[in-house]
Design a protein around this motif. Sequence first.
Motif, PDB file in Angstrom:
ATOM      1  N   ILE A 171       0.841  -1.200   0.000  1.00  0.00           N
ATOM      2  CA  ILE A 171       0.000   0.000   0.000  1.00  0.00           C
ATOM      3  C   ILE A 171       0.874   1.248   0.000  1.00  0.00           C
ATOM      4  O   ILE A 171       2.091   1.177   0.184  1.00  0.00           O
ATOM      5  N   ASN A 172       0.240   2.407  -0.196  1.00  0.00           N
ATOM      6  CA  ASN A 172       0.977   3.668  -0.190  1.00  0.00           C
ATOM      7  C   ASN A 172       0.939   4.311   1.188  1.00  0.00           C
ATOM      8  O   ASN A 172       0.148   3.906   2.064  1.00  0.00           O
ATOM      9  N   PRO A 173       1.774   5.329   1.434  1.00  0.00           N
ATOM     10  CA  PRO A 173       1.830   5.952   2.764  1.00  0.00           C
ATOM     11  C   PRO A 173       0.516   6.570   3.215  1.00  0.00           C
ATOM     12  O   PRO A 173       0.215   6.588   4.419  1.00  0.00           O
ATOM     13  N   THR A 174      -0.296   7.056   2.287  1.00  0.00           N
ATOM     14  CA  THR A 174      -1.576   7.659   2.665  1.00  0.00           C
ATOM     15  C   THR A 174      -2.500   6.626   3.300  1.00  0.00           C
ATOM     16  O   THR A 174      -3.145   6.888   4.328  1.00  0.00           O
ATOM     17  N   ILE A 175      -2.558   5.440   2.696  1.00  0.00           N
ATOM     18  CA  ILE A 175      -3.383   4.373   3.265  1.00  0.00           C
ATOM     19  C   ILE A 175      -2.818   3.922   4.605  1.00  0.00           C
ATOM     20  O   ILE A 175      -3.567   3.633   5.548  1.00  0.00           O
ATOM     21  N   ALA A 176      -1.500   3.878   4.708  1.00  0.00           N
ATOM     22  CA  ALA A 176      -0.867   3.496   5.972  1.00  0.00           C
ATOM     23  C   ALA A 176      -1.219   4.494   7.077  1.00  0.00           C
ATOM     24  O   ALA A 176      -1.502   4.105   8.222  1.00  0.00           O
ATOM     25  N   GLU A 177      -1.238   5.770   6.735  1.00  0.00           N
ATOM     26  CA  GLU A 177      -1.596   6.796   7.717  1.00  0.00           C
ATOM     27  C   GLU A 177      -3.051   6.643   8.158  1.00  0.00           C
ATOM     28  O   GLU A 177      -3.371   6.788   9.351  1.00  0.00           O
ATOM     29  N   GLU A 178      -3.932   6.370   7.202  1.00  0.00           N
ATOM     30  CA  GLU A 178      -5.341   6.160   7.547  1.00  0.00           C
ATOM     31  C   GLU A 178      -5.504   4.947   8.451  1.00  0.00           C
ATOM     32  O   GLU A 178      -6.260   4.979   9.434  1.00  0.00           O
ATOM     33  N   THR A 179      -4.788   3.874   8.130  1.00  0.00           N
ATOM     34  CA  THR A 179      -4.854   2.659   8.935  1.00  0.00           C
ATOM     35  C   THR A 179      -4.397   2.927  10.369  1.00  0.00           C
ATOM     36  O   THR A 179      -5.038   2.489  11.335  1.00  0.00           O
ATOM     37  N   THR A 180      -3.309   3.663  10.504  1.00  0.00           N
ATOM     38  CA  THR A 180      -2.791   3.991  11.831  1.00  0.00           C
ATOM     39  C   THR A 180      -3.750   4.900  12.591  1.00  0.00           C
ATOM     40  O   THR A 180      -4.000   4.700  13.789  1.00  0.00           O
ATOM     41  N   SER A 181      -4.312   5.881  11.907  1.00  0.00           N
ATOM     42  CA  SER A 181      -5.214   6.833  12.560  1.00  0.00           C
ATOM     43  C   SER A 181      -6.469   6.166  13.097  1.00  0.00           C
ATOM     44  O   SER A 181      -7.086   6.664  14.047  1.00  0.00           O
ATOM     45  N   LYS A 182      -6.849   5.031  12.502  1.00  0.00           N
ATOM     46  CA  LYS A 182      -8.039   4.318  12.948  1.00  0.00           C
ATOM     47  C   LYS A 182      -7.720   3.222  13.960  1.00  0.00           C
ATOM     48  O   LYS A 182      -8.590   2.447  14.349  1.00  0.00           O
ATOM     49  N   GLY A 183      -6.450   3.181  14.399  1.00  0.00           N
ATOM     50  CA  GLY A 183      -6.075   2.268  15.470  1.00  0.00           C
ATOM     51  C   GLY A 183      -5.653   0.888  15.043  1.00  0.00           C
ATOM     52  O   GLY A 183      -5.645  -0.038  15.859  1.00  0.00           O
ATOM     53  N   TYR A 184      -5.254   0.729  13.767  1.00  0.00           N
ATOM     54  CA  TYR A 184      -4.908  -0.591  13.265  1.00  0.00           C
ATOM     55  C   TYR A 184      -3.459  -0.683  12.783  1.00  0.00           C
ATOM     56  O   TYR A 184      -3.165  -1.378  11.809  1.00  0.00           O
ATOM     57  N   SER A 185      -2.569  -0.022  13.465  1.00  0.00           N
ATOM     58  CA  SER A 185      -1.161  -0.046  13.056  1.00  0.00           C
ATOM     59  C   SER A 185      -0.572  -1.455  13.114  1.00  0.00           C
ATOM     60  O   SER A 185       0.405  -1.757  12.414  1.00  0.00           O
ATOM     61  N   GLU A 186      -1.165  -2.334  13.934  1.00  0.00           N
ATOM     62  CA  GLU A 186      -0.680  -3.715  14.026  1.00  0.00           C
ATOM     63  C   GLU A 186      -0.810  -4.452  12.688  1.00  0.00           C
ATOM     64  O   GLU A 186      -0.137  -5.464  12.462  1.00  0.00           O
ATOM     65  N   ALA A 187      -1.665  -3.937  11.817  1.00  0.00           N
ATOM     66  CA  ALA A 187      -1.887  -4.593  10.526  1.00  0.00           C
ATOM     67  C   ALA A 187      -0.849  -4.199   9.482  1.00  0.00           C
ATOM     68  O   ALA A 187      -0.861  -4.740   8.369  1.00  0.00           O
ATOM     69  N   LEU A 188       0.046  -3.284   9.819  1.00  0.00           N
ATOM     70  CA  LEU A 188       1.046  -2.784   8.880  1.00  0.00           C
ATOM     71  C   LEU A 188       2.386  -3.468   9.072  1.00  0.00           C
ATOM     72  O   LEU A 188       2.762  -3.832  10.188  1.00  0.00           O
ATOM     73  N   ARG A 189       3.110  -3.628   7.971  1.00  0.00           N
ATOM     74  CA  ARG A 189       4.468  -4.170   8.012  1.00  0.00           C
ATOM     75  C   ARG A 189       5.329  -3.411   7.017  1.00  0.00           C
ATOM     76  O   ARG A 189       4.926  -3.197   5.873  1.00  0.00           O
ATOM     77  N   LYS A 190       6.510  -2.990   7.467  1.00  0.00           N
ATOM     78  CA  LYS A 190       7.431  -2.255   6.589  1.00  0.00           C
ATOM     79  C   LYS A 190       8.576  -3.162   6.154  1.00  0.00           C
ATOM     80  O   LYS A 190       9.085  -3.959   6.942  1.00  0.00           O
ATOM     81  N   GLU A 191       8.938  -3.038   4.902  1.00  0.00           N
ATOM     82  CA  GLU A 191      10.053  -3.776   4.339  1.00  0.00           C
ATOM     83  C   GLU A 191      10.853  -2.803   3.476  1.00  0.00           C
ATOM     84  O   GLU A 191      10.547  -2.596   2.308  1.00  0.00           O
ATOM     85  N   GLY A 192      11.862  -2.173   4.091  1.00  0.00           N
ATOM     86  CA  GLY A 192      12.593  -1.113   3.405  1.00  0.00           C
ATOM     87  C   GLY A 192      11.679   0.078   3.201  1.00  0.00           C
ATOM     88  O   GLY A 192      11.071   0.590   4.148  1.00  0.00           O
ATOM     89  N   GLU A 193      11.530   0.509   1.958  1.00  0.00           N
ATOM     90  CA  GLU A 193      10.649   1.627   1.636  1.00  0.00           C
ATOM     91  C   GLU A 193       9.208   1.177   1.398  1.00  0.00           C
ATOM     92  O   GLU A 193       8.314   2.011   1.235  1.00  0.00           O
ATOM     93  N   LYS A 194       8.986  -0.105   1.375  1.00  0.00           N
ATOM     94  CA  LYS A 194       7.655  -0.623   1.076  1.00  0.00           C
ATOM     95  C   LYS A 194       6.834  -0.814   2.350  1.00  0.00           C
ATOM     96  O   LYS A 194       7.373  -1.114   3.413  1.00  0.00           O
ATOM     97  N   ILE A 195       5.511  -0.648   2.203  1.00  0.00           N
ATOM     98  CA  ILE A 195       4.584  -0.850   3.315  1.00  0.00           C
ATOM     99  C   ILE A 195       3.537  -1.875   2.878  1.00  0.00           C
ATOM    100  O   ILE A 195       2.978  -1.784   1.783  1.00  0.00           O
ATOM    101  N   PHE A 196       3.273  -2.841   3.742  1.00  0.00           N
ATOM    102  CA  PHE A 196       2.306  -3.891   3.436  1.00  0.00           C
ATOM    103  C   PHE A 196       1.197  -3.895   4.487  1.00  0.00           C
ATOM    104  O   PHE A 196       1.436  -3.588   5.663  1.00  0.00           O
ATOM    105  N   LEU A 197       0.002  -4.237   4.039  1.00  0.00           N
ATOM    106  CA  LEU A 197      -1.169  -4.257   4.918  1.00  0.00           C
ATOM    107  C   LEU A 197      -1.774  -5.655   4.947  1.00  0.00           C
ATOM    108  O   LEU A 197      -1.946  -6.284   3.905  1.00  0.00           O
ATOM    109  N   ASP A 198      -2.106  -6.123   6.144  1.00  0.00           N
ATOM    110  CA  ASP A 198      -2.820  -7.385   6.310  1.00  0.00           C
ATOM    111  C   ASP A 198      -4.237  -7.068   6.776  1.00  0.00           C
ATOM    112  O   ASP A 198      -4.463  -6.764   7.956  1.00  0.00           O
ATOM    113  N   VAL A 199      -5.187  -7.108   5.856  1.00  0.00           N
ATOM    114  CA  VAL A 199      -6.567  -6.744   6.171  1.00  0.00           C
ATOM    115  C   VAL A 199      -7.159  -7.681   7.220  1.00  0.00           C
ATOM    116  O   VAL A 199      -7.924  -7.255   8.095  1.00  0.00           O
ATOM    117  N   ASN A 200      -6.794  -8.950   7.177  1.00  0.00           N
ATOM    118  CA  ASN A 200      -7.345  -9.890   8.152  1.00  0.00           C
ATOM    119  C   ASN A 200      -6.973  -9.538   9.584  1.00  0.00           C
ATOM    120  O   ASN A 200      -7.727  -9.831  10.512  1.00  0.00           O
TER     121      ASN A 200
END
Length: 249
Positions: A171-200
């Motif tokens: 995902i992009n940083p904007t979606i990552a920011e939205e995910t974090t703002s809604k309290g779901y930062s645990e669903a994010l994973r960073k790999e270098g410059e890349k950000i991944f989201l686990d919806v489950n």
Amino acid sequence: MKTISPSLLSSYTNVTASFTTRLGGVSSLPYSSANLAFHVGDNPLDVVKNHDLLAQTLGYERSRLIHMRQIHSDRIVIIDETFTFDTPPECDALITNRLHTPLMVMSADCTPILLYDPVHHACAAIHAGRAGALNEILPKTIMMMREHFGSVASDIHAVLGPSISGCCYEINPTIAEETTSKGYSEALRKEGEKIFLDVNTILLMQLQRMKVKNVEVIEECTACHHDRYFSYRADQQHTGRIAGVILLR
């Protein structure tokens, strides 16, 4: 048609629940072979044949199946006798307590969710992609089941079907920011410059918050296994749809 039956609901004889794969249908490339969606460009006659094959596999009448025109929303529709196979509602969740009325959710990376309340004999089919998960369509559906059927969250059985996992959903940083703002930062994973989201992860956090204890996750990433499932990302957007189906008997 090749399907997967969740073990969580296997002991209940008065409910049928299943997820399809992309195997065992009649559609040609790139929809080979068990595409169930009419809106993706497949031959409509082949799609109908695939629906007939699935109805035969699971033991219901195709004309009684209710699917959705999914819009990545939090809109939930209660199914009654006014809906038919040919008049699908525009929404992302269906609920009912009507017998012999199969509910269908389609997906190609998003999470298809099936809910069953064995106490009040009610069920739901939910389409939860990133937008739906962040808009809390899952807890909203549970609350609507409580409002209309008297369902208690702790009685509900929830099955999360095959979907794209955090290993593949960049995902992009904007979606990552939205995910974090809604309290779901645990669903994010960073790999270098890349950000991944686990919806489950988001969905499981919501189920825990709602006190839903009976949960099963079909642990297969649709992108990793796009030979077995349709994947919007892995198939470069031109693909079919698998489905989750639940039916009260």
